[in-house]
Scaffold this motif. Structure first.
Motif, mmCIF file in Angstrom:
data_model
loop_
_atom_site.group_PDB
_atom_site.id
_atom_site.type_symbol
_atom_site.label_atom_id
_atom_site.label_comp_id
_atom_site.label_asym_id
_atom_site.label_seq_id
_atom_site.Cartn_x
_atom_site.Cartn_y
_atom_site.Cartn_z
ATOM 1 N N THR A 127 0.820 -1.205 0.000
ATOM 2 C CA THR A 127 0.000 0.000 0.000
ATOM 3 C C THR A 127 0.854 1.255 0.000
ATOM 4 N N LEU A 128 1.947 1.237 0.768
ATOM 5 C CA LEU A 128 2.849 2.382 0.786
ATOM 6 C C LEU A 128 3.521 2.576 -0.568
ATOM 7 N N ALA A 129 3.821 1.482 -1.256
ATOM 8 C CA ALA A 129 4.416 1.585 -2.590
ATOM 9 C C ALA A 129 3.443 2.244 -3.565
ATOM 10 N N VAL A 130 2.184 1.844 -3.503
ATOM 11 C CA VAL A 130 1.181 2.465 -4.381
ATOM 12 C C VAL A 130 1.022 3.943 -4.042
ATOM 13 N N ALA A 131 0.993 4.274 -2.738
ATOM 14 C CA ALA A 131 0.868 5.671 -2.338
ATOM 15 C C ALA A 131 2.061 6.495 -2.815
ATOM 16 N N LEU A 132 3.248 5.913 -2.788
ATOM 17 C CA LEU A 132 4.438 6.620 -3.262
ATOM 18 C C LEU A 132 4.363 6.886 -4.759
ATOM 19 N N THR A 133 3.904 5.902 -5.529
ATOM 20 C CA THR A 133 3.764 6.120 -6.971
ATOM 21 C C THR A 133 2.672 7.147 -7.274
ATOM 22 N N LEU A 134 1.602 7.154 -6.491
ATOM 23 C CA LEU A 134 0.568 8.174 -6.676
ATOM 24 C C LEU A 134 1.108 9.562 -6.345
ATOM 25 N N LEU A 135 1.940 9.650 -5.318
ATOM 26 C CA LEU A 135 2.542 10.929 -4.963
ATOM 27 C C LEU A 135 3.419 11.454 -6.096
ATOM 28 N N ALA A 136 4.107 10.546 -6.783
ATOM 29 C CA ALA A 136 4.978 10.963 -7.887
ATOM 30 C C ALA A 136 4.215 11.178 -9.181
ATOM 31 N N GLY A 137 3.087 10.481 -9.372
ATOM 32 C CA GLY A 137 2.404 10.508 -10.655
ATOM 33 C C GLY A 137 1.192 11.405 -10.750
ATOM 34 N N PHE A 191 12.314 -1.483 -9.554
ATOM 35 C CA PHE A 191 11.352 -0.445 -9.216
ATOM 36 C C PHE A 191 11.813 0.922 -9.709
ATOM 37 N N SER A 192 13.111 1.137 -9.744
ATOM 38 C CA SER A 192 13.631 2.469 -10.046
ATOM 39 C C SER A 192 13.348 2.904 -11.475
ATOM 40 N N THR A 193 13.335 1.952 -12.427
ATOM 41 C CA THR A 193 13.152 2.351 -13.827
ATOM 42 C C THR A 193 11.767 2.934 -14.093
ATOM 43 N N PRO A 194 10.671 2.213 -13.829
ATOM 44 C CA PRO A 194 9.356 2.836 -14.068
ATOM 45 C C PRO A 194 9.084 4.021 -13.156
ATOM 46 N N PHE A 195 9.610 3.982 -11.931
ATOM 47 C CA PHE A 195 9.381 5.108 -11.015
ATOM 48 C C PHE A 195 10.107 6.360 -11.511
ATOM 49 N N SER A 196 11.310 6.191 -12.053
ATOM 50 C CA SER A 196 12.044 7.341 -12.596
ATOM 51 C C SER A 196 11.311 7.923 -13.801
ATOM 52 N N ILE A 197 10.772 7.064 -14.659
ATOM 53 C CA ILE A 197 10.006 7.549 -15.813
ATOM 54 C C ILE A 197 8.753 8.279 -15.340
ATOM 55 N N LEU A 198 8.117 7.759 -14.292
ATOM 56 C CA LEU A 198 6.920 8.406 -13.735
ATOM 57 C C LEU A 198 7.268 9.803 -13.211
ATOM 58 N N ALA A 200 9.760 11.606 -14.244
ATOM 59 C CA ALA A 200 10.084 12.420 -15.414
ATOM 60 C C ALA A 200 8.820 12.941 -16.096
ATOM 61 N N LEU A 201 7.790 12.114 -16.156
ATOM 62 C CA LEU A 201 6.520 12.561 -16.740
ATOM 63 C C LEU A 201 5.916 13.708 -15.935
ATOM 64 N N SER A 202 6.001 13.616 -14.621
ATOM 65 C CA SER A 202 5.479 14.697 -13.785
ATOM 66 C C SER A 202 6.273 15.985 -13.978
ATOM 67 N N LEU A 203 7.608 15.864 -14.057
ATOM 68 C CA LEU A 203 8.431 17.059 -14.262
ATOM 69 C C LEU A 203 8.183 17.670 -15.634
ATOM 70 N N ALA A 204 8.041 16.821 -16.653
ATOM 71 C CA ALA A 204 7.770 17.328 -17.998
ATOM 72 C C ALA A 204 6.421 18.038 -18.061
ATOM 73 N N SER A 205 5.411 17.462 -17.424
ATOM 74 C CA SER A 205 4.096 18.108 -17.416
ATOM 75 C C SER A 205 4.118 19.407 -16.620
ATOM 76 N N LEU A 206 4.957 19.459 -15.575
ATOM 77 C CA LEU A 206 5.093 20.680 -14.782
ATOM 78 C C LEU A 206 5.666 21.817 -15.618
ATOM 79 N N VAL A 207 6.538 21.493 -16.560
ATOM 80 C CA VAL A 207 7.146 22.508 -17.415
ATOM 81 C C VAL A 207 6.229 22.859 -18.592
ATOM 82 N N ILE A 208 5.683 21.844 -19.255
ATOM 83 C CA ILE A 208 4.913 22.065 -20.480
ATOM 84 C C ILE A 208 3.488 22.529 -20.182
ATOM 85 N N GLY A 209 2.859 21.957 -19.141
ATOM 86 C CA GLY A 209 1.455 22.216 -18.862
ATOM 87 C C GLY A 209 1.089 23.679 -18.715
#
Length: 222
Positions: A127-137, A191-198, A200-209
């Protein structure tokens, strides 16, 4: 910065009051997660395996449900025109409104995840892992959805257009969010590979959005 802080506080107060939208998103998230065990049956192993996907899908739909309020209310009462005419850059104002929306509607979903994970037979670490990915995504969902909200704000049936525009853009966030959650739970994949991409998607949307939303508002309200 004072004007941006005031805008963030104003939007948070509007969102958390009755009918503001934040409570609607949390209740929808709760409804989706509660109904899934009834639909899937009493197979606890199946619930645990599908739990991260269910939580992520519920968070995505709950975020989409509240995005139409991001600019519509300001457009209806004339506040959006004042924001456009103010000395504050419109890009920063859009970023501030998206941040306020995420704090009011996205953070409660993350806080509710550990409790709702119990309904899906997820243990504490899962559950904590899912919450962490939601926090990043979830920031990516908000800042990407802001573009669709800005495009739809001047249209009569903008709600339907918002869903059509935002859902395809949210699919990568959903894919890597679920992949990171499953990797953290199973422990067989990195875990680090998909989490890092997630992230990166948040950072990219923060800049472009904010830039894309500001351009859409200027074009639609001229």
């Amino acid at each position: 910065m004072t004007a941006l802080g005031a805008l963030i506080r104003r939007d948070i107060r509007i969102a958390v009051r009755v009918g503001g939208g934040a409570l609607i998103g949390v209740l929808f998230f709760l409804t989706v997660v509660v109904l899934m065990p009834f639909a899937l049956g009493p197979d606890l192993a199946l619930l645990a395996r599908l739990g991260p996907a269910i939580l992520w899908l519920g968070a995505l739909l709950a975020s989409l449900l509240t995005l139409d309020r991001l600019f519509t209310a300001d457009h209806d009462d004339g506040s959006l025109d004042l924001i456009l005419m103010s000395r504050t850059p419109l890009e920063l104002a859009c970023a501030a409104k998206a941040l306020a929306h995420w704090l009011a509607a996205g953070v409660p979903l993350i806080v509710a995840t550990p409790v709702l994970g119990l309904l899906l037979n997820l243990d504490g670490p899962a559950t904590l892992a899912v919450a962490l990915t939601l926090l990043a995504g979830t920031p990516a969902l908000t800042f990407t959805g802001m573009i669709g909200a800005a495009l739809a704000v001047t249209l009569q049936r903008g709600g339907l257009l918002l869903a059509v525009l935002v859902l395809p853009l949210s699919i990568p966030v959903l894919i890597f969010g679920v992949a990171a959650s499953n990797a953290a739970i199973a422990g067989q994949l990195s875990f680090s590979t998909p989490f890092s991409i997630l992230c990166a998607l948040s950072l990219a949307s923060l800049v472009i959005g904010p830039f894309a939303a500001a351009a859409s508002l200027r074009h639609g309200l001229d």
